[in-house]
Design a protein around this motif. Sequence first.
Motif, PDB file in Angstrom:
ATOM      1  N   LYS A 147     103.786 -32.554 -27.896  1.00  0.00           N
ATOM      2  CA  LYS A 147     102.858 -32.363 -28.669  1.00  0.00           C
ATOM      3  C   LYS A 147     103.031 -31.337 -28.937  1.00  0.00           C
ATOM      4  O   LYS A 147     103.732 -30.262 -28.242  1.00  0.00           O
ATOM      5  N   ASP A 148     102.680 -30.912 -29.841  1.00  0.00           N
ATOM      6  CA  ASP A 148     102.258 -29.196 -30.430  1.00  0.00           C
ATOM      7  C   ASP A 148     101.869 -28.550 -28.727  1.00  0.00           C
ATOM      8  O   ASP A 148     100.837 -28.870 -28.724  1.00  0.00           O
ATOM      9  N   SER A 149     101.709 -26.964 -28.371  1.00  0.00           N
ATOM     10  CA  SER A 149     100.706 -26.988 -27.160  1.00  0.00           C
ATOM     11  C   SER A 149      99.651 -26.366 -27.534  1.00  0.00           C
ATOM     12  O   SER A 149      98.386 -26.535 -26.862  1.00  0.00           O
ATOM     13  N   SER A 150      99.156 -26.650 -28.405  1.00  0.00           N
ATOM     14  CA  SER A 150      98.066 -25.894 -29.324  1.00  0.00           C
ATOM     15  C   SER A 150      96.964 -27.265 -29.157  1.00  0.00           C
ATOM     16  O   SER A 150      95.844 -26.637 -28.866  1.00  0.00           O
ATOM     17  N   THR A 151      97.422 -28.590 -28.939  1.00  0.00           N
ATOM     18  CA  THR A 151      96.517 -29.463 -28.876  1.00  0.00           C
ATOM     19  C   THR A 151      97.020 -30.014 -27.774  1.00  0.00           C
ATOM     20  O   THR A 151      95.922 -31.298 -26.995  1.00  0.00           O
ATOM     21  N   LEU A 152      97.148 -29.149 -26.281  1.00  0.00           N
ATOM     22  CA  LEU A 152      97.088 -29.833 -24.917  1.00  0.00           C
ATOM     23  C   LEU A 152      95.730 -30.081 -24.385  1.00  0.00           C
ATOM     24  O   LEU A 152      95.032 -28.872 -24.863  1.00  0.00           O
ATOM     25  N   THR A 153      95.521 -30.495 -23.448  1.00  0.00           N
ATOM     26  CA  THR A 153      94.536 -30.099 -22.603  1.00  0.00           C
ATOM     27  C   THR A 153      94.283 -30.575 -21.237  1.00  0.00           C
ATOM     28  O   THR A 153      95.800 -31.010 -20.986  1.00  0.00           O
ATOM     29  N   ASP A 177      95.919 -33.647 -20.515  1.00  0.00           N
ATOM     30  CA  ASP A 177      97.679 -33.394 -20.633  1.00  0.00           C
ATOM     31  C   ASP A 177      97.961 -32.823 -19.260  1.00  0.00           C
ATOM     32  O   ASP A 177     100.113 -33.213 -19.226  1.00  0.00           O
ATOM     33  N   SER A 235     107.975 -28.738 -36.598  1.00  0.00           N
ATOM     34  CA  SER A 235     106.957 -29.655 -35.927  1.00  0.00           C
ATOM     35  C   SER A 235     107.905 -30.198 -34.660  1.00  0.00           C
ATOM     36  O   SER A 235     109.275 -30.847 -34.936  1.00  0.00           O
ATOM     37  N   THR A 290     108.199 -26.283 -22.915  1.00  0.00           N
ATOM     38  CA  THR A 290     106.662 -26.222 -23.535  1.00  0.00           C
ATOM     39  C   THR A 290     106.511 -25.294 -25.234  1.00  0.00           C
ATOM     40  O   THR A 290     106.954 -24.557 -24.944  1.00  0.00           O
ATOM     41  N   ASP A 336     101.734 -21.182 -27.527  1.00  0.00           N
ATOM     42  CA  ASP A 336     100.731 -21.881 -26.994  1.00  0.00           C
ATOM     43  C   ASP A 336      99.843 -21.615 -26.511  1.00  0.00           C
ATOM     44  O   ASP A 336      98.586 -20.219 -25.463  1.00  0.00           O
ATOM     45  N   SER A 337     100.235 -22.544 -25.363  1.00  0.00           N
ATOM     46  CA  SER A 337      99.759 -22.402 -24.432  1.00  0.00           C
ATOM     47  C   SER A 337     100.015 -22.379 -23.263  1.00  0.00           C
ATOM     48  O   SER A 337      99.535 -22.893 -22.172  1.00  0.00           O
TER      49      SER A 337
END
Length: 320
Positions: A55-61, A64, A22, A87, A90-91
């Motif tokens: 934050k974890d890039s899978s949770t970026l919006t 963000d 994490s 970063t 994932d995204s």
Amino acid sequence: MTDITHIIYAGGTFGSHGTPLSPLPADVFLPTLKQTLAERLPNIATDILPNTLIKDSSTLTPADFVSLYGTILKAYDAGARRFVLITGTDSLSFLSAFLANAFNGSDISLVITGSMQALFIADNPSHIINNDSDAWVNLRDAIIATTEHKGVAVQFYHKLMDAKDTQKINSQDHDAFIGVPLSVKNTNQTECFDIKGALDNLPILANNTQHTQITAIYCLPNDVANLEHQLSQLSEHTRAVILIGFGAGNVPSSDKLITQLQRLQAKQISVICTTMCTFGGTSADYAAGAWQYQHGVRSSSLGIAGIYGQTLWQTLQPNS
């Protein structure tokens, strides 16, 4: 500030630790990173740009994405020109494409990178650098690239790629990304970037993220009724749809599907077709793909992440 490379840490595998991994807090990770930069790249001036979005890039919006854009934009306005954004992978391609469109026409040197393994040995509490990881090499190459290249790029596994269209193709190997390669060279790019207008628009972009959604629909060997249903059930905030077709962008057709596409066109909801294939792009050579372009669908040579980044940037604009 133009000869300093500003590092932005936004989380991801690169700065992660522990089991399971994490992202480390900035006040834990950045002091060691700063010391490592001073020791291993003493001839390149670097600085850490403050950033609270980690934050974890899978949770970026989308919000963000705009937040990170704003962080870089404000530093650019203050005179900074070189940036490395760390970063998660994932995204990474989605964020990179967004930033490439956002800074189009500027004289920025922005390189986005990350890693498939963490910089530190995961189970060592002393935060010891993992020399078998790809993290340090990716960061080093990204920093060097900012001194030699203008524009927005992705640096990963010894490759400098056009940030407008990269794709993650492997979830485990260090060589995880593909994209159009860029030569590392200085360019005498003429700045045609309206920094005042960009700063004025920043609150508008942030507000527009609250009611902007881009939906992707992946074609599978289902009955066409499944696709008809998916298009009929879009969120009220949907501003664009990415159709991920077979082959060269082939999509099953029906009268009801055509009606759905015409309805979306009337509501000014963009529909863009791409292909699930990694290489080759779309083509109108086949009737199975060409039919949709008569009903408001646009084809794109970009991959999914490239289309998303470009479309998000466009739809967030004032009066779009």
